[in-house]
Design a protein around this motif. Structure first.
Motif, PDB file in Angstrom:
ATOM      1  N   THR A  34     -10.977  24.302   3.933  1.00 57.36           N
ATOM      2  CA  THR A  34     -11.434  23.004   4.416  1.00 57.36           C
ATOM      3  C   THR A  34     -10.689  22.528   5.644  1.00 57.36           C
ATOM      4  OG1 THR A  34      -9.859  21.869   2.993  1.00 57.36           O
ATOM      5  CG2 THR A  34     -12.052  22.254   2.095  1.00 57.36           C
ATOM      6  N   GLY A  35      -9.673  23.207   6.038  1.00 54.47           N
ATOM      7  CA  GLY A  35      -8.807  22.679   7.077  1.00 54.47           C
ATOM      8  C   GLY A  35      -7.947  21.607   6.427  1.00 54.47           C
ATOM      9  N   VAL A  36      -6.655  21.693   6.584  1.00 59.42           N
ATOM     10  CA  VAL A  36      -5.779  20.739   5.932  1.00 59.42           C
ATOM     11  C   VAL A  36      -5.779  19.439   6.723  1.00 59.42           C
ATOM     12  CG1 VAL A  36      -3.390  20.264   5.268  1.00 59.42           C
ATOM     13  CG2 VAL A  36      -4.349  22.533   4.934  1.00 59.42           C
ATOM     14  N   LYS A  37      -6.062  18.353   6.046  1.00 57.70           N
ATOM     15  CA  LYS A  37      -6.032  17.038   6.666  1.00 57.70           C
ATOM     16  C   LYS A  37      -4.596  16.567   6.714  1.00 57.70           C
ATOM     17  CE  LYS A  37     -10.553  16.045   4.879  1.00 57.70           C
ATOM     18  NZ  LYS A  37     -11.290  15.499   3.766  1.00 57.70           N
ATOM     19  N   LYS A  38      -4.303  15.679   7.665  1.00 56.67           N
ATOM     20  CA  LYS A  38      -2.936  15.188   7.819  1.00 56.67           C
ATOM     21  C   LYS A  38      -2.405  14.592   6.513  1.00 56.67           C
ATOM     22  CE  LYS A  38      -0.002  12.854  11.135  1.00 56.67           C
ATOM     23  NZ  LYS A  38       0.088  12.269  12.451  1.00 56.67           N
ATOM     24  N   ALA A  39      -3.235  13.848   5.796  1.00 57.99           N
ATOM     25  CA  ALA A  39      -2.796  13.241   4.529  1.00 57.99           C
ATOM     26  C   ALA A  39      -2.460  14.315   3.505  1.00 57.99           C
ATOM     27  CB  ALA A  39      -3.869  12.305   3.985  1.00 57.99           C
ATOM     28  N   ASP A  40      -3.248  15.393   3.447  1.00 57.68           N
ATOM     29  CA  ASP A  40      -2.970  16.488   2.520  1.00 57.68           C
ATOM     30  C   ASP A  40      -1.645  17.161   2.879  1.00 57.68           C
ATOM     31  OD1 ASP A  40      -5.396  15.968   1.274  1.00 57.68           O
ATOM     32  OD2 ASP A  40      -6.447  17.546   2.384  1.00 57.68           O
ATOM     33  N   GLY A  41      -1.431  17.373   4.169  1.00 62.72           N
ATOM     34  CA  GLY A  41      -0.189  17.983   4.633  1.00 62.72           C
ATOM     35  C   GLY A  41       1.006  17.122   4.312  1.00 62.72           C
ATOM     36  N   LEU A  42       0.853  15.817   4.495  1.00 66.65           N
ATOM     37  CA  LEU A  42       1.944  14.891   4.185  1.00 66.65           C
ATOM     38  C   LEU A  42       2.299  14.973   2.703  1.00 66.65           C
ATOM     39  CD1 LEU A  42       3.923  12.612   4.751  1.00 66.65           C
ATOM     40  CD2 LEU A  42       2.023  11.003   4.498  1.00 66.65           C
ATOM     41  N   GLN A  43       1.293  14.977   1.847  1.00 70.33           N
ATOM     42  CA  GLN A  43       1.564  15.047   0.412  1.00 70.33           C
ATOM     43  C   GLN A  43       2.247  16.364   0.050  1.00 70.33           C
ATOM     44  OE1 GLN A  43       1.173  12.389  -1.827  1.00 70.33           O
ATOM     45  NE2 GLN A  43       2.585  13.771  -2.878  1.00 70.33           N
ATOM     46  N   ALA A  44       1.820  17.451   0.676  1.00 72.70           N
ATOM     47  CA  ALA A  44       2.446  18.749   0.418  1.00 72.70           C
ATOM     48  C   ALA A  44       3.917  18.729   0.836  1.00 72.70           C
ATOM     49  CB  ALA A  44       1.694  19.856   1.140  1.00 72.70           C
ATOM     50  N   VAL A  45       4.223  18.104   1.979  1.00 68.32           N
ATOM     51  CA  VAL A  45       5.604  18.003   2.442  1.00 68.32           C
ATOM     52  C   VAL A  45       6.426  17.153   1.470  1.00 68.32           C
ATOM     53  CG1 VAL A  45       7.087  16.962   4.236  1.00 68.32           C
ATOM     54  CG2 VAL A  45       5.216  18.477   4.875  1.00 68.32           C
ATOM     55  N   LEU A  46       5.883  16.013   1.074  1.00 71.91           N
ATOM     56  CA  LEU A  46       6.605  15.145   0.140  1.00 71.91           C
ATOM     57  C   LEU A  46       6.842  15.841  -1.197  1.00 71.91           C
ATOM     58  CD1 LEU A  46       4.879  11.726   0.908  1.00 71.91           C
ATOM     59  CD2 LEU A  46       7.091  12.566   1.749  1.00 71.91           C
ATOM     60  N   ASP A  47       5.853  16.598  -1.659  1.00 72.51           N
ATOM     61  CA  ASP A  47       6.012  17.357  -2.905  1.00 72.51           C
ATOM     62  C   ASP A  47       7.094  18.427  -2.760  1.00 72.51           C
ATOM     63  OD1 ASP A  47       3.996  15.813  -4.018  1.00 72.51           O
ATOM     64  OD2 ASP A  47       2.460  17.382  -3.854  1.00 72.51           O
ATOM     65  N   SER A  48       7.101  19.099  -1.613  1.00 72.48           N
ATOM     66  CA  SER A  48       8.096  20.137  -1.352  1.00 72.48           C
ATOM     67  C   SER A  48       9.501  19.537  -1.340  1.00 72.48           C
ATOM     68  CB  SER A  48       7.793  20.815  -0.012  1.00 72.48           C
ATOM     69  OG  SER A  48       8.809  21.721   0.333  1.00 72.48           O
TER      70      SER A  48
END
Length: 149
Positions: A34-48
């Motif tokens: 789907t192409g990673v949306k900025k919000a999805d990327g942010l959540q992935a970073v915060l989870d990491s």
């Protein structure tokens, strides 16, 4: 490098390296669908960041705040499971490599080819972070701004 990692490396990739490659494969599949949306990327970073040991987590949080304040056009995403920040083309400019992930002595802020840190014929692209101080904050801010200039 710890003795355990040294022994693992003689037989191939260490367990941490294999885990990072698996995490990257998951990231690539998600981007391809789907192409990673900025919000999805942010959540992935915060989870990491949330999964890190306390000392690494504190450093990663400070780096994240610094990047957000000084390079708002960069998109947060994970890269090999590590917090990373990409330019508009989706190329990773730099990432935060936490010490606990690879059992190393210190965490690092690692700049990639998309970073504009060029300085003659040789320049550093990886910076060790042991603790967050005003001096470290100023240097990270300077490096982030230079990388996107």
């Amino acid at each position: 490098m710890t003795t355990e990692n040294a022994a693992d490396e003689t037989a191939g990739f260490s367990a941490a390296e294999r885990s990072a490659m698996k995490q990257r494969a998951v990231e690539l599949r998600a981007e391809g669908k789907t192409g990673v949306k900025k919000a999805d990327g942010l959540q992935a970073v915060l989870d990491s960041i949330a999964k890190m040991e306390p000392d690494d987590r504190m450093l990663a949080e400070r780096v994240h705040v610094t990047v957000t304040a000084n390079a708002p056009d960069l998109s947060p995403k994970t890269w090999y499971g590590m917090p990373a920040y990409a330019n508009a083309d989706g190329k990773v400019v730099f990432c935060f490599k936490n010490a606990g992930k690879f059992s190393t002595r210190y965490s690092t802020l690692e700049f990639q080819d998309a970073a504009r840190l060029d300085d003659g014929e040789i320049w550093p692209v990886s910076f060790a972070l042991e603790k967050w101080t005003p001096r470290v904050a100023a240097r990270v801010t300077e490096l982030v701004k230079a990388a996107i200039s």
